[in-house]
Design an enzyme around this catalytic site. Sequence first.
Site, PDB file in Angstrom:
ATOM      1  N   GLY A  10       0.825  -1.376  -0.060  1.00  0.00           N
ATOM      2  CA  GLY A  10      -0.028   0.083  -0.030  1.00  0.00           C
ATOM      3  C   GLY A  10       0.803   1.300  -0.004  1.00  0.00           C
ATOM      4  N   ALA A  11       1.866   1.271  -0.810  1.00  0.00           N
ATOM      5  CA  ALA A  11       2.749   2.338  -0.726  1.00  0.00           C
ATOM      6  C   ALA A  11       2.536   3.521  -1.889  1.00  0.00           C
ATOM      7  CB  ALA A  11       4.210   1.964  -0.824  1.00  0.00           C
ATOM      8  N   GLY A  14      -1.034   8.181   0.478  1.00  0.00           N
ATOM      9  CA  GLY A  14      -1.259   8.144   1.700  1.00  0.00           C
ATOM     10  C   GLY A  14      -0.351   7.941   2.659  1.00  0.00           C
ATOM     11  N   ILE A  15      -0.431   7.288   3.854  1.00  0.00           N
ATOM     12  CA  ILE A  15       0.642   7.029   4.714  1.00  0.00           C
ATOM     13  C   ILE A  15       1.690   6.061   4.229  1.00  0.00           C
ATOM     14  CG2 ILE A  15      -0.749   7.762   6.940  1.00  0.00           C
ATOM     15  CD1 ILE A  15      -0.965   4.759   7.451  1.00  0.00           C
ATOM     16  N   GLY A  16       1.246   5.067   3.355  1.00  0.00           N
ATOM     17  CA  GLY A  16       2.103   4.208   2.800  1.00  0.00           C
ATOM     18  C   GLY A  16       3.274   4.865   1.955  1.00  0.00           C
ATOM     19  N   SER A 138      -5.911   0.045  13.406  1.00  0.00           N
ATOM     20  CA  SER A 138      -6.860   1.458  13.611  1.00  0.00           C
ATOM     21  C   SER A 138      -7.777   1.533  14.868  1.00  0.00           C
ATOM     22  CB  SER A 138      -7.779   1.558  12.554  1.00  0.00           C
ATOM     23  OG  SER A 138      -8.942   2.695  12.857  1.00  0.00           O
ATOM     24  N   TYR A 164     -14.675  -3.271   8.750  1.00  0.00           N
ATOM     25  CA  TYR A 164     -13.739  -2.696   8.883  1.00  0.00           C
ATOM     26  C   TYR A 164     -12.924  -2.638  10.216  1.00  0.00           C
ATOM     27  CZ  TYR A 164      -9.852   0.773   8.638  1.00  0.00           C
ATOM     28  OH  TYR A 164      -8.749   1.408   8.501  1.00  0.00           O
TER      29      TYR A 164
END
Length: 282
Positions: A10-11, A14-16, A138, A164
């Site tokens: 997930g790079a 966002g945060i990735g 989360s 989720y």
Amino acid sequence: MPFTTTVITGATSGIGKETAMALAKKDHAVYMLVRDMERGEELRQEIIAVTKNKNVYVLKCDLADMASVRDAAGVLKASLMAVNILINNAGGIFAERHESKDGYEMTFAVNHLSHFLLVNNLLPLLQKGQARIINVSSEAHRMAKPNFNDLQWLKRPYSAWKAYGTAKLFNIYFTRSLAIKYGPKGISAFALHPGLVNTGFGTGLTGIGKTLMWLARPFMISAESGAQTSIYLASAARIDAKSGKYFKNRHVASPSAQATDELGRNRLWDLSMEMIKPFTDQ
């Protein structure tokens, strides 16, 4: 830490993306597992241009396709001697119930099961690298309503947030199990809450979910801020004694009481192992 080999899912946003960029600046060799190879290559070029670190690589990996995860792990095993850091960063929330290519409910597949498979297939490299495994969870885990007789949401009305939250609870279960099972073999594992981050997360939600995300927008932090705990766990010295813990704002935090349920944690492990059998190397 000497030359460090880091794998991250997930790079591409966002945060990735922020995590991959920051670790490349710290001279990690960064292997980004991505679904969209074009976006991945664009990011690779951007990271190299910004950091001057040429040890940045992109591998195809679709977390909604277990064979793709297996194949990505195979490429890494053929290419590397060891992995020092594995950041299971990718995740998602889905407004309606969808199934992955393998017939698993998408939230469960993308947030938990694919990463469970990735870790198990990379175990030889992780053990050689005395690796840290970092699972992005989360605070939504506090909404979890796990039903181990209906992990695929076939017997009850589907709820995006409950699905989720349950997957994020499973990230914490997985972290604790890894710390217990593989700590004696030199592997440490950490779960974290990145904060309420202003990214594309939740853009597909409708109804009350969409309204809640809109109301929360003014209070959200940047992706750069949201990546700080992942970066800390990937680079800080002497934190292995905190293996198995849940982190917020770079500090150990207390998860929900449900997150300490040993029976649930062990049941998740056993069910997940059964599900990934067709895609493992063992």
